[in-house]
Scaffold this motif. Structure first.
Motif, PDB file in Angstrom:
ATOM      1  N   GLU A  27     -36.505 -46.099 -47.593  1.00  0.00           N
ATOM      2  CA  GLU A  27     -37.073 -46.244 -46.258  1.00  0.00           C
ATOM      3  C   GLU A  27     -36.128 -47.013 -45.344  1.00  0.00           C
ATOM      4  O   GLU A  27     -36.057 -46.750 -44.140  1.00  0.00           O
ATOM      5  CB  GLU A  27     -38.433 -46.947 -46.340  1.00  0.00           C
ATOM      6  CG  GLU A  27     -39.511 -46.118 -47.025  1.00  0.00           C
ATOM      7  CD  GLU A  27     -40.868 -46.798 -47.001  1.00  0.00           C
ATOM      8  OE1 GLU A  27     -40.969 -47.900 -46.414  1.00  0.00           O
ATOM      9  OE2 GLU A  27     -41.830 -46.236 -47.557  1.00  0.00           O
ATOM     10  N   TYR A  80     -33.587 -44.607 -44.083  1.00  0.00           N
ATOM     11  CA  TYR A  80     -34.174 -43.695 -43.097  1.00  0.00           C
ATOM     12  C   TYR A  80     -34.375 -44.378 -41.749  1.00  0.00           C
ATOM     13  O   TYR A  80     -34.147 -43.758 -40.700  1.00  0.00           O
ATOM     14  CB  TYR A  80     -35.510 -43.148 -43.607  1.00  0.00           C
ATOM     15  CG  TYR A  80     -36.160 -42.180 -42.637  1.00  0.00           C
ATOM     16  CD1 TYR A  80     -35.586 -40.934 -42.386  1.00  0.00           C
ATOM     17  CD2 TYR A  80     -37.330 -42.516 -41.964  1.00  0.00           C
ATOM     18  CE1 TYR A  80     -36.165 -40.045 -41.493  1.00  0.00           C
ATOM     19  CE2 TYR A  80     -37.912 -41.630 -41.060  1.00  0.00           C
ATOM     20  CZ  TYR A  80     -37.329 -40.402 -40.829  1.00  0.00           C
ATOM     21  OH  TYR A  80     -37.890 -39.528 -39.931  1.00  0.00           O
ATOM     22  N   ARG A 126     -32.749 -42.936 -38.383  1.00  0.00           N
ATOM     23  CA  ARG A 126     -33.519 -42.589 -37.184  1.00  0.00           C
ATOM     24  C   ARG A 126     -32.964 -43.302 -35.964  1.00  0.00           C
ATOM     25  O   ARG A 126     -32.834 -42.710 -34.884  1.00  0.00           O
ATOM     26  CB  ARG A 126     -34.993 -42.961 -37.376  1.00  0.00           C
ATOM     27  CG  ARG A 126     -35.752 -41.981 -38.211  1.00  0.00           C
ATOM     28  CD  ARG A 126     -36.501 -40.929 -37.406  1.00  0.00           C
ATOM     29  NE  ARG A 126     -35.864 -40.411 -36.236  1.00  0.00           N
ATOM     30  CZ  ARG A 126     -35.448 -39.168 -36.094  1.00  0.00           C
ATOM     31  NH1 ARG A 126     -35.539 -38.317 -37.096  1.00  0.00           N
ATOM     32  NH2 ARG A 126     -34.932 -38.750 -34.965  1.00  0.00           N
ATOM     33  N   ASP A 164     -31.530 -41.204 -32.798  1.00  0.00           N
ATOM     34  CA  ASP A 164     -32.192 -41.373 -31.503  1.00  0.00           C
ATOM     35  C   ASP A 164     -31.216 -41.839 -30.434  1.00  0.00           C
ATOM     36  O   ASP A 164     -31.378 -41.509 -29.258  1.00  0.00           O
ATOM     37  CB  ASP A 164     -33.350 -42.364 -31.630  1.00  0.00           C
ATOM     38  CG  ASP A 164     -34.483 -41.824 -32.487  1.00  0.00           C
ATOM     39  OD1 ASP A 164     -34.503 -40.599 -32.736  1.00  0.00           O
ATOM     40  OD2 ASP A 164     -35.335 -42.622 -32.920  1.00  0.00           O
ATOM     41  N   ASP A 197     -35.266 -33.898 -35.395  1.00  0.00           N
ATOM     42  CA  ASP A 197     -36.660 -33.881 -35.845  1.00  0.00           C
ATOM     43  C   ASP A 197     -36.807 -34.091 -37.350  1.00  0.00           C
ATOM     44  O   ASP A 197     -37.887 -33.886 -37.903  1.00  0.00           O
ATOM     45  CB  ASP A 197     -37.321 -32.554 -35.452  1.00  0.00           C
ATOM     46  CG  ASP A 197     -37.378 -32.357 -33.941  1.00  0.00           C
ATOM     47  OD1 ASP A 197     -37.524 -33.368 -33.225  1.00  0.00           O
ATOM     48  OD2 ASP A 197     -37.272 -31.205 -33.490  1.00  0.00           O
ATOM     49  N   MET A 198     -35.764 -34.488 -38.017  1.00  0.00           N
ATOM     50  CA  MET A 198     -35.811 -34.647 -39.466  1.00  0.00           C
ATOM     51  C   MET A 198     -36.746 -35.779 -39.866  1.00  0.00           C
ATOM     52  O   MET A 198     -36.584 -36.917 -39.412  1.00  0.00           O
ATOM     53  CB  MET A 198     -34.406 -34.893 -40.009  1.00  0.00           C
ATOM     54  CG  MET A 198     -34.328 -34.921 -41.531  1.00  0.00           C
ATOM     55  SD  MET A 198     -32.633 -35.201 -42.147  1.00  0.00           S
ATOM     56  CE  MET A 198     -31.879 -33.610 -41.790  1.00  0.00           C
ATOM     57  N   ASP A 199     -37.732 -35.474 -40.723  1.00  0.00           N
ATOM     58  CA  ASP A 199     -38.641 -36.520 -41.183  1.00  0.00           C
ATOM     59  C   ASP A 199     -38.114 -37.143 -42.475  1.00  0.00           C
ATOM     60  O   ASP A 199     -37.054 -36.754 -42.988  1.00  0.00           O
ATOM     61  CB  ASP A 199     -40.063 -35.979 -41.358  1.00  0.00           C
ATOM     62  CG  ASP A 199     -40.162 -34.874 -42.405  1.00  0.00           C
ATOM     63  OD1 ASP A 199     -39.328 -34.842 -43.339  1.00  0.00           O
ATOM     64  OD2 ASP A 199     -41.077 -34.035 -42.282  1.00  0.00           O
ATOM     65  N   ILE A 200     -38.855 -38.096 -43.013  1.00  0.00           N
ATOM     66  CA  ILE A 200     -38.359 -38.842 -44.167  1.00  0.00           C
ATOM     67  C   ILE A 200     -38.227 -37.964 -45.406  1.00  0.00           C
ATOM     68  O   ILE A 200     -37.356 -38.177 -46.245  1.00  0.00           O
ATOM     69  CB  ILE A 200     -39.262 -40.071 -44.445  1.00  0.00           C
ATOM     70  CG1 ILE A 200     -38.576 -40.990 -45.472  1.00  0.00           C
ATOM     71  CG2 ILE A 200     -40.655 -39.628 -44.912  1.00  0.00           C
ATOM     72  CD1 ILE A 200     -39.235 -42.343 -45.604  1.00  0.00           C
ATOM     73  N   GLU A 256     -37.412 -34.696 -45.389  1.00  0.00           N
ATOM     74  CA  GLU A 256     -36.189 -33.908 -45.196  1.00  0.00           C
ATOM     75  C   GLU A 256     -34.954 -34.780 -45.386  1.00  0.00           C
ATOM     76  O   GLU A 256     -33.940 -34.334 -45.918  1.00  0.00           O
ATOM     77  CB  GLU A 256     -36.207 -33.276 -43.808  1.00  0.00           C
ATOM     78  CG  GLU A 256     -37.281 -32.214 -43.637  1.00  0.00           C
ATOM     79  CD  GLU A 256     -37.489 -31.814 -42.190  1.00  0.00           C
ATOM     80  OE1 GLU A 256     -37.683 -30.608 -41.929  1.00  0.00           O
ATOM     81  OE2 GLU A 256     -37.467 -32.705 -41.312  1.00  0.00           O
TER      82      GLU A 256
END
Length: 276
Positions: free
Chosen positions: A106, A109, A113, A117, A127-130, A132
């Motif tokens: 985490e 990640y 992010r 951003d 748009d990649m989430d955790i 992915e």
């Protein structure tokens, strides 16, 4: 007596989509799956021919009328840092490196992010989430490492400031993807990660550090040309970069060979039948 037939990799081409490097152009990729007991040998062989790894796929740009994307690598033995790069080394000398197995966290990640951003909010990974992100880090059939850099200066907690997903090839290190704290622009962390990978490769006796693609005319890729001893894969061979201004990003209908010819020219690892 049993014979096992060699299985040649199958190659495919993606549908055209907007180019992430040169505005107004469409990109297309030649790709093959990377799996099984021959994955390491295939990755080693195709990396030397301009391919890059993304999870369980090896790909190379194959646009119909554009050949601007050139795979780039640094010759470790011949690299000499510039004056500016030596300053970057001194500026980040306090950072602590830790190499781990390819396992996503985490903390990584959150840094990823923040980096996206700030630097690539409109990019393909925006748009990649955790989940992915975890797949990007963890889905690797070859020898990969996550290189973390932490700042423990001024008595604070060892803060994670940079990360690089790195593949270990038979002839070098391939920097698959790196990201870092965007709130530290003065420290040039992107340059620092490359400089440290050159150091790691030198200590391991590996001759090259693969940087991904250099694209003339793309501001995003311009920093790679600032490293000495840089080679690019151009027209089927590795060449010294030379003068970056001598490369053209212009399109031409004959700049790229047909897909069938590209595949036919690939040198694949020898997978002879075995007897038993």
């Amino acid at each position: 007596m049993r014979h096992t037939l060699p299985i040649a990799p199958q190659f495919y081409v993606t549908a055209p989509q907007p180019c992430p490097y040169l505005e107004g152009r469409m990109e297309r990729k030649l790709f093959t799956a990377l799996h099984g007991e021959g994955a390491t040998q295939l990755n080693d062989a195709l990396s030397k021919q301009g391919f890059r790894r993304s999870q369980n796929v090896l790909y190379r740009p194959s646009c119909p009328d554009c050949a601007a994307c050139l795979s780039a690598r640094i010759r470790v033995a011949d690299f000499r840092p510039s004056r500016t790069q030596r300053k970057v080394e001194k500026r980040n000398a306090h950072l602590k490196r830790q190499a781990t197995s390819p396992w996503a966290t985490e903390e990584q990640y959150a840094l990823f992010r923040a980096y996206l951003d700030c630097r690539h909010a409109d990019g393909g990974m925006a748009d990649m989430d955790i989940f992915e992100f975890a797949a990007m880090i963890e889905e690797t059939p070859i020898r990969s490492r996550v290189i973390e850099y932490r700042d423990a200066s001024a008595g604070r907690r060892a803060e994670l400031v940079a990360v690089c997903l790195t593949d270990v090839l038979d002839d070098g290190l391939s920097m698959v993807y790196s990201f870092y704290d965007p709130d530290r622009p003065a420290t040039s962390l992107g340059t620092w990660i490359i400089l440290d990978h050159i150091r790691i490769a030198r200590e391991a006796g590996l001759p090259y550090v693969y940087l991904g693609y250099w694209v003339p005319g793309s501001p995003k890729m311009g920093y790679k040309a600032r490293f000495s001893a840089l080679e690019v894969y151009h027209r089927g061979q590795w060449h010294d970069l030379g003068d970056p201004e001598s490369y053209s990003a212009e399109t031409h209908p004959l700049s790229v060979e047909p897909i069938a010819e590209q595949v036919a020219r690939l040198s694949l690892p020898d997978r002879r039948p075995t007897e038993g």
